[in-house]
Design an enzyme around this catalytic site. Sequence first.
Site, PDB file in Angstrom:
ATOM      1  N   ASP A 151       0.831  -1.198   0.000  1.00 52.56           N
ATOM      2  CA  ASP A 151       0.000   0.000   0.000  1.00 52.56           C
ATOM      3  C   ASP A 151       0.873   1.259   0.000  1.00 52.56           C
ATOM      4  O   ASP A 151       1.857   1.336   0.750  1.00 52.56           O
ATOM      5  CB  ASP A 151      -0.883  -0.031   1.250  1.00 52.56           C
ATOM      6  CG  ASP A 151      -1.878   1.091   1.309  1.00 52.56           C
ATOM      7  OD1 ASP A 151      -2.764   1.144   0.447  1.00 52.56           O
ATOM      8  OD2 ASP A 151      -1.762   1.933   2.228  1.00 52.56           O
ATOM      9  N   GLU A 168       1.472  -0.082  -4.858  1.00 54.67           N
ATOM     10  CA  GLU A 168       0.552   1.018  -5.126  1.00 54.67           C
ATOM     11  C   GLU A 168       1.360   2.299  -5.040  1.00 54.67           C
ATOM     12  O   GLU A 168       1.926   2.621  -3.994  1.00 54.67           O
ATOM     13  CB  GLU A 168      -0.582   1.049  -4.103  1.00 54.67           C
ATOM     14  CG  GLU A 168      -1.550   2.201  -4.360  1.00 54.67           C
ATOM     15  CD  GLU A 168      -2.450   2.502  -3.183  1.00 54.67           C
ATOM     16  OE1 GLU A 168      -3.589   2.963  -3.414  1.00 54.67           O
ATOM     17  OE2 GLU A 168      -2.031   2.299  -2.024  1.00 54.67           O
TER      18      GLU A 168
END
Length: 544
Positions: free
Chosen positions: A196, A246
């Site tokens: 993330d 990401e």
Amino acid sequence: MNDFKDKVVYQIYPKSFMDSNGDGFGDLKGVTAKLDYLADLGIDYLWLTPFFPSPQRDNGYDVADYRAVDPRYGTMEDLEELIREADRRGIGLMLDMVFNHTSTEHEWFKKALAGDKKYQDYYIFKDGTPDCYPTNWVSKFGGPAWEYVPCLGKWYLHLYDVMQADLNWENPAVREEMADILRFWKAKGIKGFRFDVINVISKPEVYEDDFEGDGRRFYTDGRNVHKYLKELVAAGGIDGMITVGEMSSTTLENCIGYTAEGNHELTMCFNFHHLKVDYKNGQKWELMQPDHMALKKLFQIWQEGMQAHGGWNALFWCNHDQPRAVSSFGSDTTYWKESAEMLAVAIHFMRGTPYIYQGEELGMTNPHFTKIEQYRDVESLNYYRILRQQDKTEAETLDIIAQRSRDDSRTPMQWNSSENAGFTTGTPWIGLADNYKAINAAAEVDDPDSVRSFYKMLVHLRKTHKVISEGKIEFLYPDNADLLAYRRYGAEDGEELLVLCNLTEHDAPYTLPEGWADADKLLGNYPDRNDALRPYECLILTKA
């Protein structure tokens, strides 16, 4: 990386996928119960968003314990069963690691607040007084990026929610903790990882005000991020596994570095630039129609740029943070099916690894909520207040939220036409789209003309046509805003593909490039060929 080029990843948001015990929340046993559905689709990996213990301030992206399962999702034994059953079907599990920040409920942060100097150095604390922020940076969720702790006389950095405290990656002990977490899950049989917002972990040496923006230019793709990723991959023992980062507000050059095979960082990257072509003035909370010319240019820049320098793209429209693509870039009414299938073709034939987000293969749409009480997402609730403070009317504000909210993609998976779409026998944690009685898995699985059957064909084609997984890409018709078109070529078997996608709801005339007049049709979402692409038509031609 070559091992992953013909693979397809399916993303599951466990909270909304399948509830096995009637408490209104999806869980791990619910995922296990649907493995045959996923295996039938042909996917290779399941990316599960976080199911770790969490106060759920940000739907699990505020992790309180990286090595455990939140009881609302089940037990460690449930997860181990899911790993075994998925592996038995040839499906690997990918976990979602939130390594930029922890929940303020994490034991490390609690110790930091109690005065433990070791754990204070796990986070980014700055001495100060309550009347003066360390910098003027803005949180991604709105408001200041700093929170004052009176008992310590210090501020801590939170680039996201106030309950998500940023970790200090300058501290080698933090980096070793992260690597050990990866080793723990790899030993459990996890086959890959999604990281993330991993490109914001490296903060600047000097913290200063940003008078040009919100602060992100000082920490995005930061000075040590490539060093930290190389170290994490090596120490975590995950080199050679499928990994995806990401990347927030990233650049092509950095993503080449993150994914070039010889760098031993990540397998592939998510970037989000193509999903912002309907942001008026670049602002998420300002609406406009998608700029198709900008979309085409972004695809070309990233596809051809990554190709030229050995990088690798993660291909996607939808995820747990984005509105449903068919509602944003297609039509969720008149041309629902056509646009759902066209959007799928547009990215599944590109160079990279495609990701399917739960329900995307069914053509699931935004729920079009009409009341703020229907939303659960912290970002949406924050921006509801911000937009109202900016003198937007209630109707204007709700229209913006309805088109931009992360909750648009978090409504329950639509399994059948029964109450709550078969997701739960209880009260779902968030409401459903009203169209679930028509758009659902039960209605589509055995229908050869359904959106799901179309997706199943796309997965199959990637595995059987080397030009899709291994070929080069060249974009065509750069001046035609209506037509997304590209050629795939250069695979060992000599096959070439021509991919044509009408991005609009009106006819788009086209002329085939030289040498393609007699090419065979490989796939399309209309039964015949015409001298113009019909609304949201996709057409794929093949020749040897």
